[in-house]
Design a protein around this motif. Structure first.
Motif, PDB file in Angstrom:
ATOM      1  N   PRO A  35       0.785  -1.241   0.000  1.00 51.87           N
ATOM      2  CA  PRO A  35       0.000   0.000   0.000  1.00 51.87           C
ATOM      3  C   PRO A  35       0.816   1.289   0.000  1.00 51.87           C
ATOM      4  CG  PRO A  35       0.286  -0.766   2.241  1.00 51.87           C
ATOM      5  CD  PRO A  35       1.210  -1.591   1.369  1.00 51.87           C
ATOM      6  N   PRO A  36       1.532   1.601  -1.064  1.00 46.54           N
ATOM      7  CA  PRO A  36       2.343   2.826  -1.045  1.00 46.54           C
ATOM      8  C   PRO A  36       1.507   4.093  -1.104  1.00 46.54           C
ATOM      9  CG  PRO A  36       2.324   1.899  -3.248  1.00 46.54           C
ATOM     10  CD  PRO A  36       1.607   0.923  -2.374  1.00 46.54           C
ATOM     11  N   HIS A  43      11.832   2.995  -2.354  1.00 45.69           N
ATOM     12  CA  HIS A  43      13.234   2.738  -2.032  1.00 45.69           C
ATOM     13  C   HIS A  43      13.413   1.286  -1.618  1.00 45.69           C
ATOM     14  CE1 HIS A  43      11.935   3.020   2.111  1.00 45.69           C
ATOM     15  NE2 HIS A  43      11.622   4.302   2.003  1.00 45.69           N
ATOM     16  N   CYS A 232       2.429  -4.787   7.851  1.00 49.65           N
ATOM     17  CA  CYS A 232       2.991  -3.436   7.839  1.00 49.65           C
ATOM     18  C   CYS A 232       4.183  -3.368   8.788  1.00 49.65           C
ATOM     19  CB  CYS A 232       1.924  -2.419   8.229  1.00 49.65           C
ATOM     20  SG  CYS A 232       1.300  -2.695   9.870  1.00 49.65           S
TER      21      CYS A 232
HETATM   22  P1  ATP Z   1       5.795   7.902   4.615  1.00 46.37           P
HETATM   23  O1  ATP Z   1       4.726   7.220   5.403  1.00 46.37           O
HETATM   24  O2  ATP Z   1       6.677   8.821   5.390  1.00 46.37           O
HETATM   25  O3  ATP Z   1       5.339   8.485   3.333  1.00 46.37           O
HETATM   26  P2  ATP Z   1       6.669   5.242   4.051  1.00 46.37           P
HETATM   27  O4  ATP Z   1       8.044   4.834   3.717  1.00 46.37           O
HETATM   28  O5  ATP Z   1       5.983   4.639   5.199  1.00 46.37           O
HETATM   29  O6  ATP Z   1       6.812   6.781   4.178  1.00 46.37           O
HETATM   30  P3  ATP Z   1       4.550   4.244   2.356  1.00 46.37           P
HETATM   31  O7  ATP Z   1       4.284   4.594   0.961  1.00 46.37           O
HETATM   32  O8  ATP Z   1       3.482   4.471   3.347  1.00 46.37           O
HETATM   33  O9  ATP Z   1       5.806   5.087   2.745  1.00 46.37           O
HETATM   34  O10 ATP Z   1       5.065   2.756   2.437  1.00 46.37           O
HETATM   35  C1  ATP Z   1       4.424   1.695   1.780  1.00 46.37           C
HETATM   36  C2  ATP Z   1       4.688   0.410   2.497  1.00 46.37           C
HETATM   37  O11 ATP Z   1       6.083   0.158   2.575  1.00 46.37           O
HETATM   38  C3  ATP Z   1       4.170   0.460   3.915  1.00 46.37           C
HETATM   39  O12 ATP Z   1       3.458  -0.738   4.181  1.00 46.37           O
HETATM   40  C4  ATP Z   1       5.399   0.544   4.764  1.00 46.37           C
HETATM   41  O13 ATP Z   1       5.223  -0.107   5.977  1.00 46.37           O
HETATM   42  C5  ATP Z   1       6.456  -0.145   3.898  1.00 46.37           C
HETATM   43  N1  ATP Z   1       7.782   0.393   4.184  1.00 46.37           N
HETATM   44  C6  ATP Z   1       8.149   1.687   4.151  1.00 46.37           C
HETATM   45  N2  ATP Z   1       9.447   1.828   4.521  1.00 46.37           N
HETATM   46  C7  ATP Z   1       9.903   0.581   4.784  1.00 46.37           C
HETATM   47  C8  ATP Z   1      11.162   0.046   5.221  1.00 46.37           C
HETATM   48  N3  ATP Z   1      12.216   0.833   5.457  1.00 46.37           N
HETATM   49  N4  ATP Z   1      11.266  -1.297   5.391  1.00 46.37           N
HETATM   50  C9  ATP Z   1      10.210  -2.096   5.138  1.00 46.37           C
HETATM   51  N5  ATP Z   1       9.011  -1.662   4.742  1.00 46.37           N
HETATM   52  C10 ATP Z   1       8.837  -0.340   4.561  1.00 46.37           C
END
Ligand code: ATP
Ligand code: MG
Length: 564
Positions: A35-36, A43, A232
């Motif tokens: 779910p981005p 990344h 998550c």
């Molecule tokens: P932000 O919430 O600050 O925008 P985020 O990195 O949490 O940043 P999301 O797009 O919400 O961005 O992330 C999508 C998915 O990727 C989420 O389920 C999140 O938990 C997972 N995720 C994000 N960063 C990491 C990480 N460093 N390691 C593993 N999973 C990650």
């Protein structure tokens, strides 16, 4: 993509839970989602989550949805949506027809918000954001009820509808769940469900001026889609009671019964010398500290791809790191090993000279040239050979020559014989210098009886160096990369920007490549013998080749660390 087809028993706690749920019949088919939020590029931390969510779905015969968590139109853009889709596909995963958006559910979510209001479980709060913050309490102090908490259902409904109708400015009111302002879990202290945002949305345009929060959208989206395992990162652990509370108090909870979605948390990837925060990566791009989201120094999927890192190496890295419940910092060497192992197996071998020094073979006939067969891969005869042109004038690496060399220097020095890889044995006769005393050219002789690099008399030649033919080599720009940060824990001391490595990029403008590299495919790494892995950069244009060094041949970190 055969490395993740079957689940491995006991491989990690998520797979154990899923296996048990299938076994007990709680779920019939596994449904996960990635779910981005489309507010930046993905990344390598996201790659861990992608490999986990898509990986378990594939292994257990289920499906994984790609769902854009597009509830905050202030930061989301179409460019990010497109990049995220491209990156997930490039990583080797496919959501089939299961592409969703939280915004697909705005109407349903709104109806559920009214449902909560109708059951006395949500209210409109007129407090200012500041008042709400102070009334929320702290970890040790309970919060205080809002003066608007006891509004009638009718008044709440009326106000909420007027919020939707656009009668109030941003921040004037919010909708909150009515749970418990004294809860030990801050997330249950009447969390905000809706906020007013007069902002156009990439998908819903100007239909809405109120938007659901992450907490109100996420679990409900999972429930609508029939997600069984909502995986998550650990920072959402304290949100789980709210996730469950919302599903229980909405009609969908009854409908789904025991198969309703459940949230599981795993440790996010933290990588040494690397920052995995979209906010900060956005800042690097916006401030022009890197060339863009796909700058090869960035830890983004797009950056790694441009650098020449294969998708298989990223998947293998995710496997090596594994899935655990405890946060940790992963050594960059684990990533680099995964990249080297993959490239060592798959990358064709080539020759290139990064810092050229001319070598003239005095006894090789002028105007003559020949081609020599060179193996494309030392361990894989099926990879075949290629023809490498050879002639009287060559380029070798500047540091493969030393004028006053110690005995253990086996490369070129006056009087010493070395092997030119795949070619001949040559002996250095003289170093030609310019007026300033710099060596500008080497004069050598070769032994014509040593074609292929072996002496018929069996004499011992210890050094082997790489080379390119001066007449045939193609010029190129080569970009060498060092870590973007100078310390393993960027930002621990002060501002992250202060820890940026000023020497993270070195551009070499006058490199020479063997002719086969003129046809190299963009982003497909090759091994340039003795130098490392390199991939053609999309900046290459007609007559101007640009290559990125993907990674060196050996662990340069060990050296960097030892040197302080
Ligand atoms: P932000 O919430 O600050 O925008 P985020 O990195 O949490 O940043 P999301 O797009 O919400 O961005 O992330 C999508 C998915 O990727 C989420 O389920 C999140 O938990 C997972 N995720 C994000 N960063 C990491 C990480 N460093 N390691 C593993 N999973 C990650
Ligand atoms: Mg997030």
């Amino acid at each position: 993509m055969d490395e993740t087809k079957t689940p491995e028993a006991g491989r990690d706690f998520i797979r154990d839970i899923i296996a048990a749920d299938l076994e007990s019949g709680r779920v019939k088919r596994v449904v996960t989602r990635f779910p981005p939020e489309p507010n930046g590029y993905l990344h390598i931390g996201h790659a861990k989550s992608i490999c986990l969510n898509f990986g378990v779905a594939r292994e257990f015969g289920g499906i994984c949805h790609l769902r854009f968590d597009d509830t905050n139109p202030t930061r989301e853009e179409q460019e990010y949506i497109d990049a995220i889709e491209a990156d997930v596909r490039w990583l080797g995963f496919d959501w089939g027809t299961h592409l969703y958006h939280a915004s697909d559910y705005f109407e349903q979510l709104y109806a559920w918000a009214e449902h909560l209001i109708g059951h006395g479980l949500a209210y409109v709060d007129d407090q200012s954001p500041e008042e709400m913050r102070t009334a929320r309490g702290t970890l040790t102090e309970p919060g205080r009820d809002s003066p608007y908490r006891e509004r009638s259902i009718a008044e709440n409904l009326d106000l909420f509808r007027r919020m939707r109708a656009g009668e109030f400015p941003d921040g004037a009111r919010v909708l909150r769940a009515k749970i418990d302002m004294a809860s030990g879990n801050m997330n249950l202290r009447d969390p905000v469900l809706y906020r007013i945002l007069h902002r156009s949305h990439p998908r819903t345009g100007d239909t809405w001026c109120i938007y659901p929060t992450y907490d109100f959208a996420h679990g409900q989206s999972d429930a609508i889609e029939g997600v069984t395992h909502s995986i998550c990162t650990l920072e959402f652990e304290d949100h789980r009671p709210l996730y469950d509370w919302l599903i229980e108090h909405l009609p969908i909870g009854e409908q789904l019964g025991p198969s309703r979605p459940r949230q599981y948390e795993f440790a996010r990837l933290n990588l040494a010398y690397t920052v995995l925060s979209k906010r900060f990566l956005t800042r690097l791009v916006q401030e022009g500290r890197v060339s863009g989201w796909d700058d090869p120094r960035m830890p983004t999927i797009a950056g790694l791809r441009r650098r020449g890192v294969p998708a298989a190496a990223i998947r293998d890295f995710a496997r090596r790191v594994g899935v655990a419940r405890a946060n940790s910092l992963v050594d960059i060497a684990i990533f680099e090993h995964a990249v080297r192992d993959e490239l060592n197996r798959t990358a064709p071998r080539r020759m290139a000279v990064l810092r050229p020094l001319k070598l003239v073979i005095e006894n090789y006939p002028e105007g003559r040239s020949e081609t020599l067969a060179a193996a494309n891969h030392p361990d894989d005869p099926a990879a075949g050979t290629r023809e490498v042109p050879f002639g009287r004038e060559l380029y070798i690496e500047r540091d493969d020559f030393m004028e006053n060399a110690p005995n253990n220097f086996y490369r070129l020095t006056p009087g010493r014989e070395v092997r030119l890889r795949y070619a001949y044995l040559v002996t250095c006769r003289e170093a030609v210098k310019d007026a300033a005393g710099n060596v500008v050219e080497l004069h050598c002789t070769y032994d014509p009886a040593t074609r292929g690099g072996n002496a018929p008399d069996g004499r011992r030649v210890r050094g082997t160096i790489h080379w390119v033919s001066a007449a045939h080599a193609v010029p190129a720009e080569v970009r060498l990369y060092d870590p973007l940060f100078t310390r393993p824990d960027p930002g621990a001391g002060s501002d992250l920007v202060a820890d940026l490595n000023p020497d993270s990029l070195t551009v070499l403008h006058d490199c020479r490549l063997e002719p086969a590299l003129a046809d190299a495919a963009v982003e497909q790494a090759v091994q340039c013998e003795r130098l490392g892995y390199f991939a053609r950069d999309p900046d290459s244009a007609r007559g101007r080749l640009v290559f990125n060094r993907t990674i060196g041949l050996r662990d340069s970190w060990a050296k960097a660390k030892a040197g302080g």
